[in-house]
Design a protein around this motif. Structure first.
Motif, PDB file in Angstrom:
ATOM      1  N   PRO A 239      -0.030 -12.153   6.527  1.00 55.78           N
ATOM      2  CA  PRO A 239       0.522 -13.495   6.819  1.00 55.78           C
ATOM      3  C   PRO A 239       1.187 -13.573   7.200  1.00 55.78           C
ATOM      4  N   ASP A 240       2.591 -13.158   8.423  1.00 59.16           N
ATOM      5  CA  ASP A 240       3.362 -13.533   9.231  1.00 59.16           C
ATOM      6  C   ASP A 240       2.507 -13.991  10.358  1.00 59.16           C
ATOM      7  N   TRP A 241       1.668 -14.034  10.865  1.00 56.46           N
ATOM      8  CA  TRP A 241       0.248 -13.850  11.804  1.00 56.46           C
ATOM      9  C   TRP A 241      -0.092 -15.380  10.967  1.00 56.46           C
ATOM     10  N   LEU A 242      -0.571 -14.815  10.312  1.00 57.97           N
ATOM     11  CA  LEU A 242      -1.066 -16.414   9.820  1.00 57.97           C
ATOM     12  C   LEU A 242       0.272 -17.553   9.597  1.00 57.97           C
ATOM     13  N   ALA A 243       1.231 -17.412   8.891  1.00 54.09           N
ATOM     14  CA  ALA A 243       2.773 -18.317   9.118  1.00 54.09           C
ATOM     15  C   ALA A 243       2.594 -18.904  10.480  1.00 54.09           C
TER      16      ALA A 243
ATOM     17  N   GLU B  74       6.145  -6.262  17.988  1.00 53.56           N
ATOM     18  CA  GLU B  74       6.470  -7.270  17.815  1.00 53.56           C
ATOM     19  C   GLU B  74       6.141  -8.837  18.024  1.00 53.56           C
ATOM     20  N   PRO B  75       5.720  -9.454  17.559  1.00 49.34           N
ATOM     21  CA  PRO B  75       5.286 -10.610  18.193  1.00 49.34           C
ATOM     22  C   PRO B  75       5.805 -11.349  18.080  1.00 49.34           C
ATOM     23  N   PRO B  76       5.738 -12.455  18.547  1.00 41.64           N
ATOM     24  CA  PRO B  76       6.760 -13.815  18.976  1.00 41.64           C
ATOM     25  C   PRO B  76       7.175 -14.759  17.802  1.00 41.64           C
ATOM     26  N   ASP B  77       8.145 -14.808  17.458  1.00 42.27           N
ATOM     27  CA  ASP B  77       8.530 -16.195  16.809  1.00 42.27           C
ATOM     28  C   ASP B  77       7.358 -17.499  17.168  1.00 42.27           C
ATOM     29  N   GLY B  78       7.144 -17.644  15.756  1.00 39.52           N
ATOM     30  CA  GLY B  78       6.248 -19.029  15.859  1.00 39.52           C
ATOM     31  C   GLY B  78       7.178 -20.064  15.288  1.00 39.52           C
ATOM     32  N   PRO B  79       6.313 -21.187  16.240  1.00 41.08           N
ATOM     33  CA  PRO B  79       4.802 -21.169  16.131  1.00 41.08           C
ATOM     34  C   PRO B  79       3.980 -21.298  17.211  1.00 41.08           C
ATOM     35  N   TRP B  80       2.956 -20.610  16.564  1.00 42.77           N
ATOM     36  CA  TRP B  80       2.487 -20.244  17.863  1.00 42.77           C
ATOM     37  C   TRP B  80       1.004 -20.865  18.594  1.00 42.77           C
TER      38      TRP B  80
END
Length: 290
Positions: A277-281, A40-46
């Motif tokens: 893909p959601d990590w890249l975004a 459950e990674p944090p919301d972006g942007p990173w």
């Protein structure tokens, strides 16, 4: 190796490794804000850090022939942003280069003339290795050339060489369709010294927690306590990009850098499909100049 790489293919491999490096860097850096669970990674942007900024300078330098160290130094001096997490020594060196001091003098003067043994050359090196997927010998030689721009200490150079070779091995395995024996190949091409010794020790470890304990997790920000562990992770999670980053995050320490190194190498093997893909975004967009 039984394949020929054309310039467009080389650049594609390098850019895919850069994507893995930058996502790893950016997600790893989030761990310093709040503990990260890759499920459950944090919301972006990173936002990305100096690891990615230097890797972008490296990719922007890539071309035929020997790595252009003068061009790379000029880009590092021009684009470095001290607020991206550069260490004090790197800030001084890159400011000197920006102001016109030749890079061999600036690199040799670092740390009272000892040169840097830090992990900076390693954290940016993976795309250069992917570019040289058709020759591990060339990857090692060009990795040393790229490292020498900022790292005059043998350990700092060896860290850059090891990661460069690792990404070349990973990309070659992808092109060959065979999972490579990454640590063995990297160890064979890494100069003797503390980084090489760590890689030898890494080969006998089977558990990520043990590997971090024995090899180090980058807490000292030195090549010797960062590169062997990050490449142990890449070797054991070569087809599992999320798993590689999870192992680096669980180990603590210099998380953005271990994630950047492992992420750049693993993405060279998996290609872009290995990165969620959601990590890249969620990763901050890369600078337009790269």
């Amino acid at each position: 190796m039984s394949f020929t790489l054309f310039p467009g293919t080389r650049r594609g491999l390098a850019c895919e490794s850069l994507a893995g490096l930058s996502v790893g860097d950016a997600l790893g850096a989030q761990h310093f804000v709040a503990p990260v669970d890759v499920a459950e990674p944090p919301d972006g942007p990173w936002p990305w850090t100096d690891d990615t900024e230097q890797a972008c300078c490296l990719v922007a330098t890539l071309g035929e022939g020997d790595f252009d160290r003068d061009g790379f130094a000029e880009l590092l001096g021009r684009h470095h942003d001290p607020y991206r997490g550069y260490g004090p020594g790197a800030v001084v060196m890159l400011r000197q280069i920006r102001e016109g001091l030749p890079w061999p003098i600036a690199a040799a003067a670092a740390f009272d003339g000892q040169g840097s043994a830090g992990n900076g050359a390693a954290m940016r090196a993976a795309p250069l290795g992917a570019w040289h997927a058709d020759s591990l010998a060339h990857a090692a030689a060009q990795g040393a050339r790229a490292a020498e721009v900022t790292h005059a200490h043998p350990d700092g150079i060896a860290g850059g060489v090891a990661v460069c070779v690792a990404a070349a091995v990973a990309a070659a395995g992808r092109l060959d369709g065979q999972r490579p024996r990454l640590l063995a190949a990297v160890t064979a091409h890494t100069p003797a010294g503390r980084v090489h010794d760590g890689l030898v020790e890494a080969a006998g470890l089977r558990d990520a927690g043990q590997a971090a304990h024995v090899l180090g997790n980058g807490t000292r920000a030195m090549a010797q306590d960062t590169v062997p562990f990050a490449l142990w992770v890449a070797d054991h999670f070569l087809d599992d990009y999320p798993g590689a980053l999870a192992a680096c995050i669980a180990a603590g320490g210099d998380v953005d850098t271990t994630c950047a190194i492992a992420g750049g190498v693993v993405a060279a093997y998996t290609g872009p499909d290995g990165i969620p893909p959601d990590w890249l975004a969620a990763r901050e967009p890369l600078p337009s100049w790269v």
